[in-house]
Design a protein around this motif. Structure first.
Motif, PDB file in Angstrom:
ATOM      1  N   ASN A 302       0.915  -1.775   0.122  1.00  0.00           N
ATOM      2  CA  ASN A 302       0.372  -0.296  -0.185  1.00  0.00           C
ATOM      3  C   ASN A 302       0.659   1.191  -0.147  1.00  0.00           C
ATOM      4  OD1 ASN A 302       0.684   0.597   2.731  1.00  0.00           O
ATOM      5  ND2 ASN A 302      -1.445  -0.102   3.438  1.00  0.00           N
ATOM      6  N   GLY A 303       0.610   2.200   0.216  1.00  0.00           N
ATOM      7  CA  GLY A 303       0.858   4.011   0.434  1.00  0.00           C
ATOM      8  C   GLY A 303       1.899   4.029   1.133  1.00  0.00           C
ATOM      9  N   SER A 304       1.661   2.841   2.529  1.00  0.00           N
ATOM     10  CA  SER A 304       3.047   3.324   3.442  1.00  0.00           C
ATOM     11  C   SER A 304       3.439   2.400   3.889  1.00  0.00           C
ATOM     12  CB  SER A 304       1.812   3.853   5.282  1.00  0.00           C
ATOM     13  OG  SER A 304       0.413   2.937   4.379  1.00  0.00           O
TER      14      SER A 304
ATOM     15  N   SER B 165      -1.292   8.472   6.874  1.00  0.00           N
ATOM     16  CA  SER B 165       0.202   7.471   5.457  1.00  0.00           C
ATOM     17  C   SER B 165      -0.840   7.063   4.571  1.00  0.00           C
ATOM     18  CB  SER B 165       0.828   6.251   5.857  1.00  0.00           C
ATOM     19  OG  SER B 165       0.620   5.644   6.346  1.00  0.00           O
ATOM     20  N   SER B 166      -2.267   7.259   4.340  1.00  0.00           N
ATOM     21  CA  SER B 166      -2.706   7.142   3.278  1.00  0.00           C
ATOM     22  C   SER B 166      -2.909   8.208   2.410  1.00  0.00           C
ATOM     23  CB  SER B 166      -4.618   6.956   3.540  1.00  0.00           C
ATOM     24  OG  SER B 166      -5.245   6.324   2.751  1.00  0.00           O
ATOM     25  N   LYS B 175       1.048  10.851  -7.534  1.00  0.00           N
ATOM     26  CA  LYS B 175       1.675  10.651  -8.691  1.00  0.00           C
ATOM     27  C   LYS B 175       2.763  11.431  -8.762  1.00  0.00           C
ATOM     28  CE  LYS B 175      -1.739  13.093 -10.812  1.00  0.00           C
ATOM     29  NZ  LYS B 175      -2.388  13.507 -11.894  1.00  0.00           N
ATOM     30  N   ARG B 176       3.466  11.498  -7.943  1.00  0.00           N
ATOM     31  CA  ARG B 176       4.839  12.335  -7.856  1.00  0.00           C
ATOM     32  C   ARG B 176       6.115  11.268  -6.956  1.00  0.00           C
ATOM     33  NH1 ARG B 176       6.210  17.733  -5.272  1.00  0.00           N
ATOM     34  NH2 ARG B 176       4.881  18.620  -6.793  1.00  0.00           N
ATOM     35  N   ARG B 177       5.414  10.591  -5.822  1.00  0.00           N
ATOM     36  CA  ARG B 177       5.772   9.410  -5.137  1.00  0.00           C
ATOM     37  C   ARG B 177       5.494   8.248  -5.450  1.00  0.00           C
ATOM     38  NH1 ARG B 177       4.762  11.767   0.260  1.00  0.00           N
ATOM     39  NH2 ARG B 177       5.766  10.237   0.986  1.00  0.00           N
ATOM     40  N   GLY B 178       4.669   8.325  -6.321  1.00  0.00           N
ATOM     41  CA  GLY B 178       4.190   6.122  -6.619  1.00  0.00           C
ATOM     42  C   GLY B 178       3.340   5.847  -5.461  1.00  0.00           C
ATOM     43  N   LYS B 179       2.750   6.510  -4.576  1.00  0.00           N
ATOM     44  CA  LYS B 179       2.065   6.319  -3.964  1.00  0.00           C
ATOM     45  C   LYS B 179       0.721   6.306  -3.556  1.00  0.00           C
ATOM     46  CE  LYS B 179       6.050   6.054  -0.488  1.00  0.00           C
ATOM     47  NZ  LYS B 179       5.947   4.941   0.493  1.00  0.00           N
ATOM     48  N   ASP B 180       0.206   5.327  -2.338  1.00  0.00           N
ATOM     49  CA  ASP B 180      -0.889   4.087  -2.403  1.00  0.00           C
ATOM     50  C   ASP B 180      -1.347   5.028  -1.553  1.00  0.00           C
ATOM     51  OD1 ASP B 180      -3.781   4.046  -4.029  1.00  0.00           O
ATOM     52  OD2 ASP B 180      -1.930   2.144  -4.524  1.00  0.00           O
ATOM     53  N   LEU B 181      -3.670   4.368  -1.345  1.00  0.00           N
ATOM     54  CA  LEU B 181      -4.364   4.026  -0.211  1.00  0.00           C
ATOM     55  C   LEU B 181      -3.780   3.152   0.886  1.00  0.00           C
ATOM     56  CD1 LEU B 181      -7.409   3.521  -1.898  1.00  0.00           C
ATOM     57  CD2 LEU B 181      -6.405   5.507  -1.173  1.00  0.00           C
TER      58      LEU B 181
END
Lengths: 389, 455
Positions: A302-304, B165-166, B175-181
């Protein structure tokens, strides 16, 4: 001083001292042992046993994915395609000596993603959440013979669902409170006659073998597995020890900072397993350790730097009588089309099939006993064969 | 011996925090009125204020201390924080013992357990007593949605269930860091706080709701203090991680931009029929029976729905449930309820100081309830079989015996008995208490007895 009249009133409650006498422990119906370790919060199986050579795995886990063997923080290789998290060295050596096996992509019948429903099904052994009011291990103990009491062992002040049921279970938890004293307990024993719940608990609490002296210094800590395991093992080493123990471990719900947290937990888990083998000595030959969790986690990170609730998980079985050194069951793979609901490792293997196999081939119940009395509400259990010598 | 009407003791034990002579005096002419009068439109302030700083200060200190390398200094900070935390727990306990509106305080405990945050996440631990005062206490008699909004905007909850951290995958940062939920908070709000696992939502609802509340986070300390709009340690909405676009949740489309989308979604969820049912079931389980009678649940559910979750109205309706007055002793006290009610009975002539701490919070842990350290976001259970096992009962008995040595000298067993449980016991039990070899053992037998272990 109590007056004569009051003494008569007291004695009216019957056997005032007899409740303190320990029950004679009938010979246990089996010499086989089962240590059931429940990793609560959903262990990420893909972080314990990683298909490191699979390009889908690398795509799904660009940050969390474990490295190739021999690289910095790389996996401990098992067979050229699967490898273990580097903190699981204890697992690797038991795998090599063929005393440990893995069943990946495993799950109960549960297909949603609530911890609490899933834990209820894992422990209750029902076909849907909250269907069973007692635990499947307690029901299994009841099938084990004429005197099913105190075959089970559970640690902590409360009894987990998996051990709840008709069979009395031995319990232990640490306490720094002063003991209540025999005279006071004698008086208390008269209080609970009309309260079934308290009466049963009181009887079990005091009609019991005394704990070994070594228990005095034991602590449960805050659910730290190594501490609980040390405490459990000193009871399990007694002469007429309980045969079926349930140990819980928490902290597996790694939505964030998974690598750091699982590193610690895996080390504890590995150490605990090594401790069981060394402490039990020859009894290890008759012991199986089953390590399971309520479900797995998302295939993708996930994102974290963590993972969210998923479906297919990982079961680990170890012991002297296990046909180890194998990764068993069907491996569904991690390609987009293979994922369950486009996000989780598919539940290709049935957890209840492992439970049934253990109760039949290790503990010695019949298939009918297990189907009719232990898992009466699940009608399609496929027993996994060839797990035991 | 004087025998109080059982309704007085149902009001004080089941709805209150445990009977004592003060309660009984006030409740005896009209027990229901005594309870209704505790429902107030203004915030119920604790009678014993804790000297604890607000949660933002505590969290800021926690964040700042993360950078400290010096082990001694770290140890010192930990010591101070422990002292602060246990100081706050002691103040909370004293308040629970001395309070004159124990029904309101019971509701504070109920709701703070409903919206559990736990010391399992170490960094928020010291701030949890402050969380209860800031996010729960002001709303126990307000609209449910106000409490929900205040909880979901509280830093403790946002940290505990990982919303900080979501990151929306299509947000600027995503988009910049390729991060997610991270869907943890979204799922638990639906499952544990509102709709309930059986209430009818899908994985898509969880994911979309998680998107809706991206950007709900906690302000960190920035290097350039002048650019900092929100003081550190407080809730803030960060549009740079918020997932843009409309989302469908529980059949409704939310088109709002920014934080408004989450606010509207939370209001929608709190008015969902499953939420009324879920909350009603949990309340009736707490006040009536481990197996909540369907009729009683329906009554509360109806009030919740027709008033849009007005918790004052809901609380009045709970008092008026006949079921709560019919069958007594159905509920086994949690360890925390046992400790509070015992101390209320013991310190009948006024509490000056608490007993030694080892008989309070460590003892609660031994009995199975380490305060503010629930094992999961589901909070503490509310059913007898979850609390009573051979081990836990043994520790309850050890505890009542130990604590009775600390009673004030004026507590006489027969008075305590009359003021707490007399109508609910058999003659046999009364004889046992009378026959005790000492005043302390007499008290301990009262507290060990089924009528006192239950409410």
């Amino acid at each position: 001083m109590i007056s004569r009249r009051e003494f008569t009133a007291l004695s009216a409650f019957g056997a005032m001292t007899s409740f303190m006498a320990p029950l004679a422990f009938a010979d246990a119906p089996t010499k086989k042992r089962l240590i059931f370790i429940n990793l609560k919060g959903a262990m990420d199986g893909l972080h314990a046993l990683a298909p490191y050579a699979d390009s889908d795995y690398r795509k799904l886990r660009p940050t969390l994915g474990l490295g190739f063997p021999g690289t910095d923080k790389g996996v401990l290789d098992l067979d050229g395609s699967f490898g273990l998290h580097p903190a699981l060295t204890a697992f690797q050596s038991l795998y090599r000596s063929k005393e440990l096996l893995f069943v990946p992509a495993v799950s109960t019948q549960y297909r949603r993603r609530s911890h609490f429903e899933a834990q209820n099904m894992l422990e209750g052994g029902g076909a849907s959440p909250y269907q069973q009011k007692t635990g499947w291990l307690n029901r299994a103990i009841q099938q084990m013979g004429a005197s099913p009491n105190r075959i089970g062992l559970s640690l902590g002040p409360t009894l987990p669902l998996i051990m709840q049921g008709q069979a009395d279970v031995r319990t232990w938890s640490d306490s720094r409170l002063p003991e209540a004293g025999e005279d006071f307990l004698n008086r208390v024993s008269g209080l609970y006659d009309n309260d079934p719940i308290l009466h049963k608990a009181f009887k079990q609490a005091y009609e019991t073998e005394t704990d070994p002296d070594s228990m005095k210094n034991m602590r449960l800590g805050n659910g730290r597995l190594e501490l609980s395991m040390t405490a459990a093992l000193s009871i399990l080493k007694e002469k007429n020890a309980p045969r079926i123990a349930v140990i819980e471990s928490g902290g597996w719900d790694t939505h964030f900072a998974q690598e750091r947290r699982l590193g610690k937990l895996f080390r504890e888990l590995g150490n605990s397993l090594a401790l069981i083998k060394s402490e039990l000595g020859p009894v290890w030959q008759d012991t199986v350790v089953m390590i399971v969790s309520e479900f797995g986690r998302t295939a993708a990170e996930n994102g974290s730097n963590g993972t969210d609730h998923g479906t297919g998980g990982l079961a680990i079985m170890a012991g002297g009588n296990i046909k180890g050194g194998k990764i068993r069951g069907t491996w569904p793979g991690l390609s987009a089309s293979a994922l369950f609901s486009e996000r989780d490792l598919a539940p290709s293997n049935q957890l209840e099939g492992l439970f049934m196999s253990t109760l039949v081939h290790h503990i010695g119940l019949t298939e009918n006993q297990v189907a009719d009395h232990v898992f009466p509400s699940i009608n399609n259990i496929k027993m996994m064969e060839d797990l035991y010598h | 011996m004087r025998m109080l009407p059982s309704r007085v003791l149902i009001a004080t034990n089941r709805f209150g925090l445990g009977a004592n002579s003060f309660d009984v005096l006030k409740a005896q002419s009209n027990p229901k009125k005594w309870l209704h009068d505790q429902i107030s439109s203004t915030k119920i302030e604790p009678e014993i204020p804790s000297k604890l700083p607000s949660s933002d200060q505590i969290l800021l200190e926690s964040y700042l201390s993360r950078g400290i390398k010096d082990e001694d200094k770290k140890q010192d900070i930990r010591k101070i924080r422990r002292k602060q935390f246990y100081g706050a727990l002691s103040a909370r306990l004293k308040n629970q013992i001395k309070t004159e509106h124990p029904f309101a305080e019971r509701l504070v405990m109920f709701w703070s357990n409903h919206f559990t945050v736990s010391r399992t996440r170490g960094i928020i631990g010291p701030a949890i007593p402050a969380y209860e005062n800031e996010a729960i206490r002001p709303h126990i008699f307000g609209p449910f949605e106000d409490m929900l909004l205040s909880v979901v905007q509280h830093p403790c909850m946002l940290i505990y269930l990982d919303n900080i951290s979501s990151i929306g995958p299509n947000s600027l940062q995503g988009k910049r860091r390729g991060k997610d939920l991270n869907e943890n908070l979204a799922r638990e709000i639906l499952e544990l706080h509102t709709i309930g696992a059986q209430g009818g939502y899908t994985q898509a609802d969880v994911t979309n709701f998680a998107k809706i509340i991206t950007g709900w986070t906690v302000a960190r300390k920035r290097k350039n203090a002048r650019r900092q709009k929100t003081p550190p340690g407080n809730f803030m909405f960060n549009n740079r991680v918020h997932e843009p676009g409309e989302q469908i949740l529980l059949g409704q489309t939310f088109r709002q931009n920014g934080q408004a989308q989450g606010i509207e979604a939370l209001k929608h969820i709190s008015r969902h029929p499953s939420t009324a049912k879920f909350i009603a079931t949990k309340l009736v389980r707490h006040f009536v029976n481990d197996n909540p009678p369907a009729q009683a649940v329906e009554k509360i559910e109806r009030v919740f729905k027709s008033t849009n979750g007005n918790l004052a109205k809901v609380s009045h309706a709970l008092i008026d449930l006949d079921e709560a007055w019919d069958d007594t002793g159905t509920k086994v006290k949690s360890p925390e309820e046992l400790v509070i009610s015992t101390l209320r009975a013991l310190y009948d002539d006024g509490l000056t100081a608490l007993p030694p701490r080892r008989f309070l919070f460590p003892a609660l842990k031994t009995m199975g309830q380490d305060i503010f350290h629930a094992p999961s976001p589901a909070g503490w259970p509310d059913e007898a079989e979850k609390w009573i096992s051979p081990e836990s009962l043994k520790h309850r008995i050890e505890w009542v015996r130990a604590i009775s040595q600390y009673s004030s000298l004026s507590s006489q067993p027969l008075d305590v008995f009359a003021n707490t449980i007399a109508p609910f016991t058999t003659d046999d039990i009364q004889k046992l208490i009378k026959g005790a070899p000492s005043r302390e053992d007499g008290l301990a037998l009262i507290f060990a007895s089924p009528a006192f272990q239950r409410r």
